[in-house]
Write an enzyme that holds these catalytic residues in place. Structure first.
Site: not given
Ligand code: NAG
Ligand code: ZN
Ligand code: NAG
Ligand code: NAG
Ligand code: NAG
Ligand code: NAG
Length: 469
Positions: A199, A201, A203-204, A347, A372
């Site tokens: 979750w 990751r 939201e990021q 959910e 859900h």
């Molecule tokens: C997101 O992008 C950055 C910069 O390109 C990189 O360093 C990082 O590993 C990336 N994150 C993922 C989860 O791949």
């Molecule tokens: Zn949904």
């Protein structure tokens, strides 16, 4: 509650025949056949009458499914990230892509479009800045001048410049792509060991996408592209849950969605259209919720047809339960105003918690559908109400698996609900986040994983009709 009186009659009749069958201890095969028939007719699509063409297609379909079920690496039993390419190559999947699937009723605005398109199309536009967050993610902003620093993010770099100085731009594009989705070629269970991790990751990734699409010219192209991806997958109508970017006037955003929808429908006359469900993150407090509900009521008045209604988004397990907002959610009915609800509910695996009451509370608030409803089997009263009132569940098989509610999709509650024709539709939630697209992958999981060998072309027809109903 007598749901199938005529079926009970058959069962009783058969049981008396069974007695006449007499002293033999082997069950009566006719009785057995009758029971099998009854069960088959109870499933989703079990009452659909097939014409000759459909019957021919059905036997082809079932042959294909038989092959699928015999595989040692049975896709619905595997994590979707590992199964995706197997599914993509399956002839059954190609056929399901061609099948008219009706409406996709549970799709989020920021996860509609293939991230490949975002990288290749959007990130190559000028004036795009990027920064690197403390949590190994990235953020974007389009700006004609140097943007203000973001907290927890590196100084902004103009992506065009970064590309010019990067030796391998394929690698850069790939790393951007990995930030915009949670799909991965690595082992998902190692990368995302818990619901909290995935979750987080998820939201990021949303926040990374948000910066790309909240720029007006991108926003319109993005949404058009989203409609195109569903249309190409033979979906005829969409209901999109939209967060409506903060820094734009929401009336503007709705109007833009409406105009792009009109344009798309004009360009593709066999597409039926789309409507919006206005959403807010369930992490907000009561004060904010009250003003958002006010705003939703206002928007519903301004866009009575285009705006379908209102919902809360974000992880149920961490956000506030519906009951917490009971005063704010009662505002529309207190004032005699119409604001249909389309609540995410159930959910969760947190049986017995406050959040687990969302299903019942959603129904008490007269929700039009249940997003859900994963926990429904553990709530017989909610289940009965949903059935009696025809409040359909929007079941999103791949989402539930990827977000770690269930491993093997044969064990998804949707399998049991489809066996008894509970009102439900299949949807894809956040296809771009999960590395799927449109609706066909989720249809595959429902048809092959939930339905096993028993679901047939009648099931597919009924699922499409459910979504239109
Ligand atoms: C997101 O992008 C950055 C910069 O390109 C990189 O360093 C990082 O590993 C990336 N994150 C993922 C989860 O791949
Ligand atoms: Zn949904
Ligand atoms: C990006 O998408 C828009 C809208 O579909 C299209 O007009 C444009 O040509 C695309 N640009 C690139 C570089 O693919
Ligand atoms: C760029 O990186 C990709 C992936 O690591 C690799 O396949 C490709 O050969 C590299 N291209 C160049 C020009 O080095
Ligand atoms: C509610 O949240 C808003 C926005 O985050 C904040 O400004 C406000 O102070 C909060 N109100 C209460 C009562 O906590
Ligand atoms: C739900 O519907 C019932 C029956 O129409 C109505 O009495 C009740 O006030 C509604 N509740 C809300 C919160 O809208």
């Amino acid at each position: 509650m007598e749901v199938f009186p005529q079926r009970h009659l058959v069962v009783t009749l058969c049981m008396s025949l069974c007695c006449l069958w007499g002293v033999l201890s082997m069950p009566d095969p006719k009785y057995r056949d009758a029971l099998i028939q009854i069960e088959a007719s109870m499933q989703t699509g079990g009452q659909v009458v097939l014409d000759e063409d459909e019957k021919r297609l059905n036997s082809r379909l079932l042959q294909m499914k038989q092959k699928e079920v015999m595989r040692a690496d049975f896709p619905p039993a595997m994590h979707f990230f590992k199964a995706r390419d197997l599914i993509k190559e399956s002839p059954l999947f190609s056929l399901l892509q061609k099948v008219p699937k009706g409406a996709a009723l549970h799709v989020h605005d920021l996860a509609m479009v293939d991230v490949e398109w975002l990288v290749k199309n959007v990130t190559y536009r000028p004036y795009l800045y990027m920064c690197f967050t403390n949590s190994q993610s990235i953020r974007f902003i389009f700006s004609s001048e140097w943007p203000k620093l973001l907290p927890y993010c590196s100084p902004w770099v103009l992506l065009e410049k970064l590309r010019a100085t990067t030796i391998n731009s394929t690698e850069l594009d790939d790393s951007i792509k990995r930030n915009l989705t949670i799909f991965t070629d690595l082992d998902p269970d190692v990368l995302y060991p818990t619901q909290d991790v995935i979750w987080g990751r998820f939201e990021q990734a949303f926040l990374a996408v948000l910066g790309l699409v909240s720029y007006a010219p991108v926003f319109t192209d993005y949404y058009y592209q989203g409609l195109r991806e569903f249309y190409t997958d033979n979906v005829m109508y969409l209901e999109v849950r939209a967060l409506l970017p903060e820094h734009h006037d929401k009336t503007w955003a709705l109007k833009t969605y409406q105009e792009v929808t009109k344009q798309f429908t004009a360009d593709h006359p066999d597409f039926f259209g789309a409507r919006l469900i206005f959403t807010v993150h369930r992490g907000v407090n009561s004060t904010v919720m009250a003003s958002v509900v006010e705003e939703a009521m206002k928007l519903k008045r301004e866009f009575p047809d285009f705006m379908a209604g209102f919902d809360l988004v974000g992880r149920e397990d961490q956000g506030r339960p519906l009951w917490y907002f009971r005063n704010e959610l009662s505002l529309p009915s207190d004032r005699g105003l119409q604001l249909p609800f389309y609540f995410h509910a159930g959910e969760t695996n947190l049986e017995g918690s406050e959040v687990d009451q969302n299903l019942l509370d959603a129904l008490l608030f007269n929700t039009s559908r249940l997003g859900h409803g994963f926990a429904l089997l553990r709530h017989p009263v909610a289940k009965e109400l949903s059935k009696k009132r025809g409040v359909a569940l929007e079941i999103c098989p791949i989402s539930n698996q990827v977000m770690k509610l269930v491993d093997d999709l044969r064990n998804h509650p949707g399998a049991a609900l489809m066996a008894e024709d509970h009102p439900l539709v299949i949807s894809s939630d956040d296809p771009a986040m999960f590395g799927s697209s449109g609706l066909s992958y989720d249809f595959y999981q429902a048809f092959v994983g939930f339905g096993g060998l028993r679901s047939n072309i009648g099931t597919l027809k009924e699922l499409a009709m459910n979504s239109i109903r």
